[in-house]
Design an enzyme around this catalytic site. Structure first.
Site, PDB file in Angstrom:
ATOM      1  CE  LYS A 189      -0.634   0.118   4.959  1.00  0.00           C
ATOM      2  NZ  LYS A 189       0.110   1.517   5.152  1.00  0.00           N
ATOM      3  CB  THR A 190       3.987   2.285   1.699  1.00  0.00           C
ATOM      4  OG1 THR A 190       3.235   1.905   3.079  1.00  0.00           O
ATOM      5  CG2 THR A 190       4.724   3.538   1.950  1.00  0.00           C
ATOM      6  CD  GLN A 217      -2.873  -4.177   8.607  1.00  0.00           C
ATOM      7  OE1 GLN A 217      -1.863  -3.994   9.013  1.00  0.00           O
ATOM      8  NE2 GLN A 217      -2.980  -4.417   7.221  1.00  0.00           N
ATOM      9  NE  ARG A 226       2.434  -5.797  11.004  1.00  0.00           N
ATOM     10  CZ  ARG A 226       1.878  -5.104   9.960  1.00  0.00           C
ATOM     11  NH1 ARG A 226       2.587  -4.178   9.282  1.00  0.00           N
ATOM     12  NH2 ARG A 226       0.838  -5.635   9.273  1.00  0.00           N
TER      13      ARG A 226
END
Length: 702
Positions: free
Chosen positions: A38-39, A252, A636
């Site tokens: 997404k970044t 999230q 993560r």
DNA sequence: CAGCTATTCGTTTTT
DNA sequence: CGAATAGCTG
């Protein structure tokens, strides 16, 4: 992977990512699963807008929740742009955006431009004062209630009107007086940065037009964590242009307790019928085993937008689930495992993270890692700017910018001690209240001279005059400064030298504070040194900022009010294991992750499933948020994931027996109650085990 | 008024 | 067990 310049902003993207970057005609919502890039989408889209669509970088705004995210975004977008273009971009947090807006539009919000931003401690002190209590529970509840009201754009009047029970009524009354107090201080709190901005944008067409003209394209990260007033702020900013991209993941969402509502995701589809919805489902981060566990876990939540994450990174090794005797043993075991894994996997320290639910869990871990001399960094603890010594110094600076900032005045005049205490402040407070002035201004009234004890009066006056003098020499406009009477004291010899350098003035201020001497006087050698180091670090940071931004002292101080809570001190990414809360770990990734304290009562946090006697709906929502938190934690991990839980744990005074978290089952894993795989042979300490391990590998004993 | 000691409490999670 | 606070004494 060197600095090969992108030939196109969509180079190397998958189909969905490319679609998200190219979607320009109208609003766009990108549902981006964990690790789905997404970044990358956001930064590439920024590059695309500027480089290929001719957007003025200054009119592209990207909003994030943390400064870390903002920094990373700027860096990554910068790679695809010329330095000059990247410099024009506005990338920041909601709070920094709000602050910026308020600074520029202060007068329209009924504030002076040099208004203060109260930190959490000051805000709490005010509520404590208004409630006239020290009961922490009630304080927290009231403060929380007020905060939620602000985030829902509920005014004190509305809160009073709709207060149903006595508790709410009390909170509403405090809320009203609290708002009045802040107004008197010419101060805003954290929540105001956004809520006042949002109201201003909605109420004032002039302001709205001005800012809409500055935002031709808007990108929002972590959209699932926005609350009502953040949404309204964004909506006002995009206006009829409706040119924005929101990126988020309902799985999230972990900030409901702060007023965030996943409903904002749904709301977007309702408010914008033309909304283009794009799902990113390919995960580039985790091996399949980890992803499978994550999918199974989150499958227990009611799904809003169904997503199925997949990756093609191979199965990976099994997820370890280890029971431990207590948190001590857990920490020691993890320290040993870290050392071992670093050798075994030929990895660096920075490849590892240890994640946990609550900040206090870091303590044991820190100790264990220190014992084995494993370098670590803790993230998610209290920030540099929350430290007492930093706040002490900053209170002087705040007062310099805003003499009406009473909390800063109280802190500054009593730290270090200069003969002013409770009774003096009380007397001064009475005068100030009667005259409707701030404490600092009240000092200059004749009543102060009459009613304060001579010693105290002299001391107070001297303090105020020192600041007034410094303020004048810093070039503060007279309108903002104190009445002329305050200035006569020093004569005008020094006045001629206009605006001395901020560095010199800062040094003078620190000297006048005599803070160093006070620290070493009051505290032991060790703590005093540590704190003084921090003060020096702060000063160095301030001076650097002053030079970089070519700011005079006042500008600097106002800038500090902005950054102080929002910008973190720069860690230059040392090779160290990362200890982090689950909340603070969002957005990060690590090859190897240890998730500790995976127990009922810890990871679904106790209080999440029952609360009081309320109906099960609220409880279910809280459990779902805990589940998402767990989901964030395990996603993560790139290659290996290790969960551990304690059979017993000391909570408060006594030791309690713990059950493994229900989430372990939900992931399809076994939580063996008996010792399992790979436990240390009995009678051998972790340290001894490590030494054996090291001698096996030719290392030196610890 | 300021620093020290004794006594409480007890924490989600963050900008 | 550790930290933050209230109360006491110099």
């Amino acid at each position: 992977m060197s600095h090969h310049r992108l030939s196109s902003a969509t180079e190397g993207l998958n189909a969905a990512q490319r679609e998200a970057v190219l979607a320009l005609d109208g609003p766009c919502l990108v549902l981006a699963g964990a690790g789905s890039g997404k970044t990358r989408v956001i930064t590439r889209k920024i590059v695309y807008l500027v480089r290929e669509c001719g957007f003025d970088p200054r009119r592209v705004l990207a909003v994030t929740f943390t400064n870390k995210a903002a920094r990373e975004m700027l860096t990554r977008a910068g790679r695809g742009l010329h330095a000059g273009q990247a410099k024009g971009l506005t990338i920041g947090t909601f709070h920094s955006l709000g602050l910026r807006l308020l600074r520029e539009e202060a007068v329209h919000a009924g504030l002076k431009p040099a208004f203060s931003v109260l930190d959490a401690g000051d805000a709490l002190a005010i509520v404590q004062d208004l409630l006239a209590t020290t009961e922490r529970q009630r304080l927290r509840r009231v403060q929380q209630t007020i905060s939620l009201w602000k985030n829902a754009l509920v005014s004190p009047q509305e809160a009073l009107a709709q207060a149903a029970d006595p508790d709410a009524l009390e909170a509403a009354r405090v809320y009203a007086r609290y708002a009045g107090t802040l107004a008197a201080y010419q101060a805003v709190d954290f929540d105001d940065l956004i809520s006042v901005s949002a109201r201003l944008l909605e109420k004032n067409p002039e302001v709205r037009a001005r800012w809409q003209d500055r935002v031709h394209y808007l990108l929002v990260d972590e959209y699932q964590d926005t609350n009502l007033c953040q949404y309204r702020m964004l909506k006002a900013l995009t206006g009829v242009r409706e040119q924005f991209t929101a990126v988020g993941d309902d799985d999230q969402a972990i900030y409901a307790w702060r007023g965030a509502t996943v409903d904002n995701l749904m709301q977007l589809t309702r408010d914008y019928p033309d909304l283009k919805l794009i799902k990113l489902e390919q995960n580039y981060r985790s091996v399949e085993r980890i992803l499978a566990a994550a999918n199974r876990l989150i499958g227990h939540n009611a799904q809003v937008f169904g997503k199925t994450l997949w990756s093609d990174l191979g199965a990976g090794e099994p997820i370890a689930v280890t029971p431990m005797d207590n948190e001590q043993a857990e920490a020691e075991s993890i320290a040993v495992q870290l050392s071992a894994a670093r050798f075994d996997r030929r990895a660096e320290w920075r490849d590892f993270a240890v994640l946990y639910r609550g900040n206090h869990q870091a303590r044991v871990l820190e100790q264990a890692l220190r014992n084995l001399q494993i370098p670590y960094v803790v993230s998610g603890g209290q920030s540099f700017f929350d430290r007492t010594e930093v706040r002490d110094v900053l209170s002087w600076l705040r007062l310099l910018a805003n003499p009406d900032d009473d909390p800063a005045f109280i802190r500054a005049i009593t730290t270090p001690r200069r003969g002013i205490g409770q009774s003096t402040l009380q007397a001064l407070g009475q005068i100030a209240a009667r005259e409707g002035l701030s404490l600092c201004r009240a000092v200059l009234l004749p009543e102060a001279a009459a009613q304060l004890a001579p010693r105290q009066y002299q001391s107070t006056l001297g303090f105020v005059q020192f600041l007034a003098d410094l303020r004048r020499r810093a070039g503060v406009p007279v309108a903002d400064a104190l009445p002329q009477a305050a200035l006569d004291w020093h004569g005008d010899a020094a006045a001629v030298r206009a605006a001395q350098t901020p560095a010199a003035l800062l040094d003078e201020l620190l000297a006048e504070m005599a803070y160093e001497a006070w620290l070493f006087d009051t505290l032991d050698e060790g703590p005093a040194r540590r704190r003084w180091e921090n003060v020096l670090e702060l000063m160095a940071w301030l001076k650097r900022k002053a030079v970089e931004g070519r700011m005079d002292l006042l500008a600097l101080v106002q800038h500090v009010a902005l950054v102080s809570m929002l910008e973190r001190s720069e860690d230059d990414d040392p090779d160290a294991v990362r200890l982090s809360t689950l909340h603070a770990a969002k957005g990060l990734e690590f090859p190897h992750v240890f998730l500790v304290g995976v127990e009922e009562g810890m990871l679904p946090h106790r209080g999440a499933d029952d609360g009081d006697a309320e109906d099960g709906d609220a409880a279910r929502l809280r459990i779902e948020e805990e589940r998402r938190l767990m989901y964030v934690g395990i996603t993560r991990a790139r290659r290996s994931l290790s969960l551990s839980w304690c059979r017993r744990r000391r909570r408060a005074r006594e030791e309690v027996v713990c059950e493994p978290s229900r989430f372990i089952q939900e992931m399809g894993l076994q939580a063996q109650r008996d010792a399992c795989r790979d436990e240390a042979p009995s009678g051998i300490s972790p340290r001894e085990r490590l030494n054996r391990l090291k001698s096996l590998l030719g290392g030196s004993p610890v």
